[in-house]
Design an enzyme around this catalytic site. Structure first.
Site, short mmCIF file in Angstrom:
data_model
loop_
_atom_site.label_atom_id
_atom_site.label_comp_id
_atom_site.label_asym_id
_atom_site.label_seq_id
_atom_site.Cartn_x
_atom_site.Cartn_y
_atom_site.Cartn_z
CG HIS A 173 -48.45 -16.92 -15.33
ND1 HIS A 173 -47.72 -16.40 -15.50
CD2 HIS A 173 -47.80 -18.03 -16.84
CE1 HIS A 173 -46.77 -15.87 -17.34
NE2 HIS A 173 -47.04 -16.75 -17.32
CB SER A 174 -44.54 -18.30 -15.20
OG SER A 174 -43.09 -17.88 -15.62
#
EC number: 3.1.-.-
Length: 592
Positions: A173-174
């Site tokens: 994520h990210s």
């Protein structure tokens, strides 16, 4: 007096700049659709089992930890290692928590229960101590090296098992997605330790805020490596962006570079993902139920029945990801689908000779095959369009080869259909299928349910309508309009002169219906042919519906495709489509 007037002009200019900046910022932070993600819930109490790391490793990285996610009986059973499942490693992003794994981990556990644990996934998560790596990049290299050690530690947990994995899948994520890509830059890292990489809202192209040289250097190292070694990178990678709701990471930053040699990379915006069809903000992308369900369906379709691990076949990996994230034909994934299907059994065969046909199925006791002879239609029409509101995964439309009225076997055209929220649809260009003598639509025997099937033959030019967008500096004071007068089921509105990031428009679709006895649903799909960033709007007719028209990725210079507004309409309604410039959204696009 002169100086006074100059100061007034300066003041007016600065006030205008502040006003425009405020308008643009408002559009970035508030000018998007409401959050349509469903929350994912745990059915049992979530538990995070800390994995014991080698003493040297724990001493070298005292702030970092590795956890195994579990719930209920699964968590109890797996407290005594080793493990027997398929390992997946979740990497949180900037200030992210290792507990963010719970949404996808819980859904995967429920799916495994549904199949009596024939296969199951073990979800691990790294605790990066919620470091702010988007603001200070000094920890990124350290995180990357720790993840490498975690992968080796995870694989040791399966040692001695009959179907022990040799690699892990990673969900990042990210900034966690960037750390995963950075693994390949490590000198002693073996690429075959990762079998699949899925990134969620990861800014691959450049940092959102290049605040220090550590971040910029890290990005340069990672991206240069992937570009220079594209020919040798065989890692299947999927990047999922959140769309316009994610104002922290603009979706244009998440698209992996299209390299001629690296064909195993896909980039898509969540609003374009079948069965998801929503934009997500930067945090909800990890818990959005629609998206996590799609991801888990893909994971289970990636399993090799022989090894009981994720397949090593790169072609199958891409086929699965395309099926679930790009274009879903409303059928379960099959690696080698049967093209020819048997059309036998005690069934009625009903010939249909009209060019436009509707059948309402309700409590059918017999199976029915409706046959459309194509010879005469080929002389008049160029295309055929069919749709069904029955959203099961069975084959429903076929082609007969050199048949008179019925055929024992047919070409299964269902694989070429497209799943939409309320219908599955198929458009065929007749000249592409010269060997087909008949089109066959199958209606199964059903009890207690009702669905509608429609087919129509048409000339392409009657359903393709050009609509040039308004000038950038018309400030929404002028507009352009087209009216769909004919009673068709499908139209393509060609949005001419639209292809730049800084352009932004509002489209208004007004539907007026006659003799409306029940609810009529229309679907408006904005299709961007040069990138996977489509978006869908569902409207109940009659209605007035506003659609935002703007881009994440600009049209490439050598691309001649035209953006389309695909309209799935009702023959009982008339549609009026108006486009005008949205000045506030232009400012938002420039600022973002």
């Amino acid at each position: 007096m002169f100086l006074h007037s100059v100061n007034l002009w300066n003041l007016a200019f600065y006030a205008l700049m502040v006003f425009m900046a405020t308008l643009g910022l408002w559009d970035v932070f508030f000018g998007f659709e409401e959050n349509k993600c469903s929350m994912s819930y745990m059915f049992e109490y979530p538990e995070y089992q800390k994995i014991e790391l080698p003493k040297k490793l724990a001493k070298r990285y005292p702030a970092y930890e590795l956890y195994l996610y579990g719930e209920g009986s699964y968590a109890e059973e797996h407290k005594s290692l080793p493990l027997t499942g398929i390992p997946v490693l979740f990497l949180p992003g900037n200030a992210g928590s290792y507990k963010q794994v719970r949404s996808i981990g819980s859904i995967a556990l429920r799916k495994a229960e549904d199949i009596d644990f024939k296969y199951h996934f073990d979800f691990f998560s790294v605790n990066f101590n919620e470091e702010l790596v988007a603001l200070y990049g000094g920890s990124l290299q350290k995180q990357t090296k720790f993840v490498h050690e975690c992968i080796k530690t995870i694989l040791k947990l399966y040692k001695g098992q009959e179907f022990a994995p040799k690699s892990v899948a990673i969900i990042g994520h990210s900034m966690g997605g960037l750390v995963a890509r950075a693994l390949l830059t490590l000198k002693n890292f073996k690429q075959d330790l990762i079998n699949l990489l899925i990134t969620q809202a990861t800014p691959h192209v450049a940092p959102v805020m290049p605040l220090d040289r550590f971040i910029t250097d890290f990005y340069m190292t990672v991206n240069n490596y992937w570009i220079l070694n594209a020919r040798h990178i065989n890692l299947t990678t999927l990047s999922v962006a959140g769309g316009f709701r994610d104002y922290q990471v603009r979706s244009g930053l998440t698209f992996l570079p299209k390299l001629s040699h690296h064909t195993s990379a896909l980039s898509v915006v969540s609003s374009a993902v079948p069965k998801t069809w929503v934009s997500t903000d930067h945090l909800s992308i990890v818990w959005c139920k629609q998206l996590q369900l799609t991801t888990i369906r893909a994971f289970f379709d990636l399993i090799d029945a022989d090894t009981k691990q994720i397949t090593q076949n790169p072609k199958k990996k891409l086929s699965v990801l395309n099926h679930h994230f790009i274009r879903h034909p409303a059928k379960h994934f099959e690696e080698n689908p049967a093209i020819i299907s048997d059309l036998t059994g005690t069934s009625m065969w009903v010939p249909v000779k009209v060019s436009k046909w509707t059948y309402v199925a309700y409590n059918e006791s017999d199976k029915i095959y409706f046959t459309f002879p194509l010879a005469n239609h080929r002389k008049i029409y160029t295309h055929v369009y069919c749709q069904s509101t029955m959203l099961d995964t069975n084959s429903w439309i076929f082609g007969c080869i050199n048949s008179t009225s019925m055929c024992r076997q047919g070409v299964d055209l269902s694989w070429k259909a497209e799943l939409l929220p309320t219908i599955k649809s198929l458009t065929l260009r007749l000249q592409d299928y010269p060997s087909l003598s008949h089109l066959v639509v199958y209606v199964p025997s059903i009890h207690g349910s009702k669905f509608v099937v429609d087919c129509e033959f048409f000339k392409k030019e009657t359903r393709s309508i050009q609509l040039p967008v308004t000038h950038l500096f018309s400030f929404g004071l002028s507009s352009r309009k087209v009216i769909l007068n004919t009673s068709g089921l499908f139209y393509n509105i060609e949005l001419l002169n639209f292809g730049q990031i800084y352009q932004a428009f509002k489209i208004n679709v007004v539907s007026k219906c006659s003799s409306v006895k029940e609810e009529i649903t229309s679907i408006y799909k904005l299709h961007i042919p040069w990138s996977y960033e489509d978006s869908l709007t569902i409207a109940q007719a009659p209605s007035s519906t506003e659609i935002s028209l703007k881009l994440h990725i600009a049209q490439p210079e050598n691309d001649s495709h035209v953006a389309l507004l695909k309209m799935y309409t009702s023959s009982d309604c008339q549609y009026e489509v108006t486009v005008k410039t949205s000045f506030s959204q232009i400012l938002g696009q420039v600022i973002a």
